[in-house]
Design a protein around this motif. Sequence first.
Motif, PDB file in Angstrom:
ATOM      1  N   GLN A   1       0.813  -1.212   0.000  1.00 18.59           N
ATOM      2  CA  GLN A   1       0.000   0.000   0.000  1.00 18.59           C
ATOM      3  C   GLN A   1       0.855   1.275   0.000  1.00 18.59           C
ATOM      4  OE1 GLN A   1      -2.684  -0.164   3.339  1.00 18.59           O
ATOM      5  NE2 GLN A   1      -4.042   1.356   2.465  1.00 18.59           N
ATOM      6  N   VAL A   2       2.034   1.211   0.640  1.00 18.66           N
ATOM      7  CA  VAL A   2       2.902   2.389   0.661  1.00 18.66           C
ATOM      8  C   VAL A   2       4.076   2.244  -0.302  1.00 18.66           C
ATOM      9  CG1 VAL A   2       2.303   2.951   3.040  1.00 18.66           C
ATOM     10  CG2 VAL A   2       4.281   1.502   2.596  1.00 18.66           C
ATOM     11  N   GLY A   3       4.011   1.219  -1.158  1.00 23.77           N
ATOM     12  CA  GLY A   3       5.040   1.040  -2.172  1.00 23.77           C
ATOM     13  C   GLY A   3       6.363   0.527  -1.645  1.00 23.77           C
ATOM     14  N   MET A   4       6.334  -0.237  -0.557  1.00 22.93           N
ATOM     15  CA  MET A   4       7.572  -0.694   0.061  1.00 22.93           C
ATOM     16  C   MET A   4       7.700  -2.213   0.047  1.00 22.93           C
ATOM     17  SD  MET A   4       9.662   1.673   1.308  1.00 22.93           S
ATOM     18  CE  MET A   4       9.464   2.502  -0.238  1.00 22.93           C
ATOM     19  N   ALA A   5       6.810  -2.891  -0.693  1.00 21.11           N
ATOM     20  CA  ALA A   5       6.833  -4.358  -0.656  1.00 21.11           C
ATOM     21  C   ALA A   5       8.149  -4.906  -1.189  1.00 21.11           C
ATOM     22  CB  ALA A   5       5.661  -4.910  -1.472  1.00 21.11           C
ATOM     23  N   LYS A   6       8.762  -4.165  -2.106  1.00 24.39           N
ATOM     24  CA  LYS A   6       9.983  -4.697  -2.712  1.00 24.39           C
ATOM     25  C   LYS A   6      11.165  -4.699  -1.746  1.00 24.39           C
ATOM     26  CE  LYS A   6      10.655  -0.159  -4.848  1.00 24.39           C
ATOM     27  NZ  LYS A   6       9.487   0.391  -4.088  1.00 24.39           N
ATOM     28  N   VAL A   7      11.097  -3.928  -0.680  1.00 29.01           N
ATOM     29  CA  VAL A   7      12.217  -3.928   0.265  1.00 29.01           C
ATOM     30  C   VAL A   7      11.854  -4.664   1.555  1.00 29.01           C
ATOM     31  CG1 VAL A   7      13.257  -1.826  -0.625  1.00 29.01           C
ATOM     32  CG2 VAL A   7      11.564  -1.674   1.205  1.00 29.01           C
ATOM     33  N   ALA A   8      10.807  -5.506   1.482  1.00 34.58           N
ATOM     34  CA  ALA A   8      10.288  -6.151   2.687  1.00 34.58           C
ATOM     35  C   ALA A   8      11.354  -6.872   3.498  1.00 34.58           C
ATOM     36  CB  ALA A   8       9.181  -7.131   2.307  1.00 34.58           C
ATOM     37  N   ASP A   9      12.329  -7.470   2.824  1.00 35.26           N
ATOM     38  CA  ASP A   9      13.305  -8.286   3.544  1.00 35.26           C
ATOM     39  C   ASP A   9      14.504  -7.502   4.042  1.00 35.26           C
ATOM     40  OD1 ASP A   9      11.859 -10.569   3.300  1.00 35.26           O
ATOM     41  OD2 ASP A   9      12.683 -11.041   1.302  1.00 35.26           O
ATOM     42  N   ARG A  10      14.586  -6.239   3.662  1.00 32.81           N
ATOM     43  CA  ARG A  10      15.787  -5.493   4.056  1.00 32.81           C
ATOM     44  C   ARG A  10      15.702  -5.086   5.509  1.00 32.81           C
ATOM     45  NH1 ARG A  10      17.349  -1.010  -0.002  1.00 32.81           N
ATOM     46  NH2 ARG A  10      19.132  -1.008   1.395  1.00 32.81           N
ATOM     47  N   PRO A  11      16.866  -4.978   6.166  1.00 33.62           N
ATOM     48  CA  PRO A  11      16.834  -4.500   7.552  1.00 33.62           C
ATOM     49  C   PRO A  11      16.374  -3.045   7.570  1.00 33.62           C
ATOM     50  CG  PRO A  11      19.084  -5.110   6.882  1.00 33.62           C
ATOM     51  CD  PRO A  11      18.215  -5.277   5.685  1.00 33.62           C
ATOM     52  N   MET A  12      15.583  -2.717   8.570  1.00 33.63           N
ATOM     53  CA  MET A  12      15.039  -1.364   8.698  1.00 33.63           C
ATOM     54  C   MET A  12      16.165  -0.327   8.683  1.00 33.63           C
ATOM     55  SD  MET A  12      11.946  -0.418   8.944  1.00 33.63           S
ATOM     56  CE  MET A  12      11.556   1.285   8.666  1.00 33.63           C
ATOM     57  N   GLY A  13      17.267  -0.664   9.362  1.00 35.62           N
ATOM     58  CA  GLY A  13      18.361   0.293   9.499  1.00 35.62           C
ATOM     59  C   GLY A  13      19.043   0.616   8.178  1.00 35.62           C
ATOM     60  N   ALA A  14      18.776  -0.183   7.137  1.00 36.38           N
ATOM     61  CA  ALA A  14      19.473   0.031   5.872  1.00 36.38           C
ATOM     62  C   ALA A  14      18.658   0.885   4.905  1.00 36.38           C
ATOM     63  CB  ALA A  14      19.799  -1.315   5.227  1.00 36.38           C
ATOM     64  N   LEU A  15      17.456   1.308   5.310  1.00 34.35           N
ATOM     65  CA  LEU A  15      16.599   2.076   4.389  1.00 34.35           C
ATOM     66  C   LEU A  15      16.966   3.549   4.396  1.00 34.35           C
ATOM     67  CD1 LEU A  15      12.940   0.829   4.810  1.00 34.35           C
ATOM     68  CD2 LEU A  15      14.773  -0.043   3.369  1.00 34.35           C
ATOM     69  N   ALA A  16      16.738   4.198   3.263  1.00 34.25           N
ATOM     70  CA  ALA A  16      16.851   5.651   3.216  1.00 34.25           C
ATOM     71  C   ALA A  16      15.722   6.241   4.058  1.00 34.25           C
ATOM     72  CB  ALA A  16      16.726   6.131   1.777  1.00 34.25           C
TER      73      ALA A  16
END
Lengths: 236, 624, 260
Positions: free
Chosen positions: C131-146
Amino acid sequence: MAETMLEVEGLRAGYGPAEILFGVSLRLARGEVAALMGRNGAGKSTTLKAMMGLVPPRAGRVRFAGRDITGLAAFRIARLGLGYVPEDRRIFTDLTVVENLEVGRRPAEGRDLWTPERLFEVFPNLASMRHRRAAAMSGGEQQMLAIARTLMGNPEAVLLDEPSEGLAPVILELMADAVLRMKREGIAVLLSEQNFDFAAAVADRAYVIERGEIRYDGSMAALDADPALRAQHLSL
Amino acid sequence: MSVEFSFLLVQALSGLASASSLFIIASGLTLVFGVTRIVNFAHGSFYMLGAYVAVTIVPWLLQIERSPTLFFAGVLISACVVGVLGVLMEILLLRRIYKVPELFQLLATFGVVLMVQDAVLKIWGPLDIPGPRAPGLRHGVMILDQRFPAYELFLIAAGPVVLGLLWLLMHKTRFGILLRAATRDRDMVGALGVNQALLFTGTLFLGAFLAGLGGALQIPRVSASAQMDLSIITEAFVVTVIGGMGSIGGAFLAALLIGQLQAFGVLIFPKITLVLVFLLMALVLVVKPWGLLGRPESAAGHTALPEGIMQPRGFAVAEKLLLLLAVLAAASVPIFGDTYTIKVATEVLIFALAAFSLNFLVGNGGIVSFGHAAYFGLGAYASGLLVTKLGMPMEPALIAAPLAGGFFAALFGFFIVRLQGIYLAMLTLAFAQIAYAVCFQWVEVTGGDNGIVGVWPSAWAASRSAYHYIVLVAAMAGILALRHVIYAPFGASLRAARDSAQRAEAIGIDVRTHRWLGFTIAGAAAGLAGGLYAFSKGSIDPTLLGIPLSVDFLAMILLGGMQTVMGPVLGAAAFHSIKDVFMPLTDHWRFLLGASIIALVLIFPRGLGGAYAALRARFSGGAP
Amino acid sequence: MTLLVVENLNKNFGGVVAARNVSFSLAAGEILAMIGPNGAGKSTSFNMVGGQLRPDSGRVLLAGQDITGLPPRAVCRLGVGRSFQVAQTFLSMSVQENLQMALIAHAGRTRDMLARSSALYRDEALALLDQVGMAKVADRPMGALAYGDVKRVELAIALSGAPRLLLMDEPTAGMAPAERAALMRLVAGIARRSAIGVLFTEHDMDAVFAHADRILVLVRGEIIAAGTPEDVRANPEVQRVYLGTSGLRAALRARAAAHG
C-alpha cells in the motif's frame, strides 16, 4: 568585494538517517551581517551547527578566515574565533551571570577584548543581575546572556541561531542594537531568523533556505523592497 | 535516662563520622559521573589504593617526626598519588570509551577493579595492613559520660570541610565553573572553546583524589585490605544514586541519611543494616526516579541501532550439525572425561543457562542488569535450604529454584522496570546487594559468610556422571525454551520495546508490563541455573549472589556477543574453561581477566558470536 | 458523527502556557493541518490527542468516546495510528517484521510465547507494505533504508491497526524534497479511500496547502485562525505571524537608521 570571513560550499548534513541539508552554500564578508531565513525545519539551525562542528558535515566544505574548518571539533573552531549562540540559548542555568560569562572567556590577540563590564554596557539588563542564577532569568535576559557569553570568547564572526525567537518586541529592539553593535565592532554575524522585520533591520545580506537548499541569495535591501519576491520566498 | 541520651548522642556522632567518610568518597564518584557520564566502578579501587598508599607513606613520614602535620601531609600525598592514577585511567581507558554503550563502560571500569585487586595483592601482599593512628588525635573525648574517639570527631568535621572546599573550588575557580557548566551541557562548553578532553582529565584527577583521600583518612580506623574496594563502591553507588547522580549536595544529604540509618539501624535491626540502606535507595528511586537532587537524564540517540540481538535467524544446516556435535560432546564427557573434566563441563552448562538468561534481558530486552547473580544465587539458596533445613529431596528442591528466582525477579523487577538507563542498572545492583546482604547476615538460616554445606543430589543422581546428564537435560531445556521465547511474539515485543518504546506503545504494547514479565522469566531461568549449581557444588555461600559473579555473567555475554542468540552459550563455555584453565596456573588471574575484559570492550566489542556473524556474512555475501 | 472532537485543551509547563483552550473537530476522511511557529504548542496539542501528554483540562473525544488522558497504547487500541517527527520504527527488525510486529500487537498476541513471530501475518504485512510502495524492500533491515523509505514504512505501521484516525507529526521532516510530495500524495490518497481522518503538523507549506482540507494556525498555544487553505492564506493575522510584526518594523528601522 570585501574579504571573505566565512564560506560554505555544498554542505550536507543530517541526524541519523534523517537528511536535513542538501548542499548549502553561502558566504559572509568581514564585518557583514547576513540573515539565513526560512521556516521551521528548513535547515537553518542545522546549517549553523554543521558549520560549528556540532553536527558532522557529510559533504561540503566550511572555510573560516582562510582556513578549512570542515569537521574540526567544535572547541577548535571556537578557538579559531568563530562564536556560536545556539537557538535554545543553552545557558548554564545553575551558574550565575558572571559565571556564564567566565565559561565563555577566551583571550584573543590583537583585538580589543570584551570584558564583563563592556558587555554590561551593551546589555544593561544584565548588569543588575550579575550574581543571579541564570535559571531565574527571563527568556530575553537569557538570550542576551547567551550572546554576551559568546562575545567573551572575542570572536571574529558569530553564528546567531534565531536570536529573536520568543522575545517581546521591546527586547527585540535591544537585540537588534546588540547585533548592530557587533557589526560596528567589526564582527561578522550570520543569523538564522524567521522574523523578517528583525532580519531586515539588521542584515546586509539575505539567504533564504528551503528544504535544505538555498533558494535566494542577494541583498537584504532588494528582498525588503520587493514584496513579490518576499512573498515568493517567505510567505505561505 | 541520661545514660540513654548520651548513648544515642554518641551513636549519632559515629553516624556522622561514617557519613563524612562516605561523602568524601561519593563526592568524587558523583563528580566524575556528572561530567563524563561514566559510572566508575574503579572508584572503589582508588579508595583502596588511597588506603594502601597511605599505610606505606604515612608510617615512613612519621618516622621522621611523629607530628600531626606529617600525618596529614602523608594523607594528602597519598590522595595526590591516587589522583595521578585517575589521570592515567582517563587517558589510557576512559577517553576511548566515552561513546560506547554504558554497559560496556561499566564492564571496562570493572576490568580496572580486577586488575587493581591483583596489583594490590602483588605489591602489598595478602595480609591486611593496619595503619598508624593520627598523632594528636589518639585520645578519647568524654561526651557526657561516654568516651568518643577524637579522630572520629575530626572525621565529622572533615566531611563538611571537604564539602566547603569543593564548593569554593566549584564556585571560585575557573576550573570549577567549567566543571559545573559541563555537568549541565558538555557540548555547549565545547562550542565555547573549552577542550573537553582536558576538562575530563582534570575531573578524573579530582574524583580519584577524593576517593584516595577517603581511603587515606580511614587508615587509623581500619586496616588496608584487598576487599575494601567492592564494599565501599556499592555504598558509594547508593549514596550517589540516592543523592541524584552528578549532584554533590545530593551526595552530602544522602551520606548523612545513610550514616544515621546505619548508626541507628544497628540498634533496632542489627542483622539487616545493609538491607535498610538498599531499601532506602529503592524507596527513594520509586518516589524520585532521579534521586533527591538529581535531574532527568536526557533521552539520547533513539535513532541509533540498538546494542543487542538483531533479527534472530534460524540455524543453518552446518550450524545444526555444529550444535548436534556440541550436544554430543557434552553428553560424552562422562564417558571419556575424568571427574574434573566432568565437573567443569557441568559448570559450563549451568553458566551457559545463566548467561543465556541474562542475555535474554540485556541483548533481547535492552534491560541492563548488573545484579543477575542475585536470581542465580536465590535459586541456589532455595534449593540448598530446602534440602538441608527441611530435608527435602533434590527433585522438588530443584523445582523450587526457578520458582524462587522468578518470584524475587518479579518482586524486584516491579520496581526496576520503572526506571531507565543507568538508574535501572544501579537498582538491579542494589537489589542484588540486598539479597547478598540477607544471605550474608542472616547467619542462623543461611550460615552467613560460610554458607551451608551438604547440598547433595538424590542417591540416583549422586554420581558426577548422572548429575552431569541431569544438568545437560535441564540446562538445554532451559536454553531452548528461552530461545523459543526470543523467536516468539513475546521475545519480539521485548526487542520492539527496546528499539523504540514510543513506537511500541503507539502500536498498543504495554511496555512496562512486558519488561516486567521478561525480567521474571529471566530470573526464573537464572534461578534454575543456581539450583543446578548448588547440587553440583554441594554447598551454597553468598558469593553466588555477589557482584563478581554478576560481572562474570556479563563478561560471558560480552565475550559471546550479546547481539547473537546463541553467543552467550559460547561465551560461557569459553569464559569458564579459560578461567578454569588459567586460574590454577597463575596467581594473577584477576589481572588477566580484567585486562581481557578491557581488551574485549576496546578491540572486540561484538564478541565471539559477533565475529562469527561477520565472518558468515562475508562468506555468504549477505548483509551482516 | 464527527470522528475527533477536541474541547478546550489546556496545558502548562511550569507556568509556560503550551496550549490554551484548544478546540477543534475532525470528520472521517478529512485532512486537517496544524501549523504555527516553533514553540507554538503544535506538538503539545498533538501529544494530548495521542495520549503522550495528559491535558491539565479539557476533553478529547474519539467517535463520541472520551479518551482524555488515556495512555498511548489504549488510544491506539481505539483506532488511532500515529507517526512521529523522528520516525520511530524497530531498527533491529526487517521491514516486513516491523509490520508483523505491529499486526501481532493489534491482534493482542504480544505475550504469546509459543508461536514463531516471523511466521505470523506475513501476507498481511506485505499487503500493508504494498500500500505504501515498500513491498519490494520487505526483507531489508530497517536500518538500511533511506529515511524517506523509513517514513513510508512508519506510515504503513500506523495504518496496520486499520485506524479511524491518523496522527502525523511532521510527516515530511528530514526527507529529501522530491520524496515529500509523493509521501503526502500517498497519505491523502489512502485517507480519502479508506475514510480515515488525518491530523498532521507540518512546516512544509506545499504539503499543507496541497492536501489539507482545513488548517489550524497555532501561536503561543492558541488557535488564532482556522479554515480552508484559502481563508488561512488570506488571513492578515496569519500573514503577520509568518512575516513578522509590522508594528515592530518601523521601530526597528528607526533604530537601524540611528545606528547608521
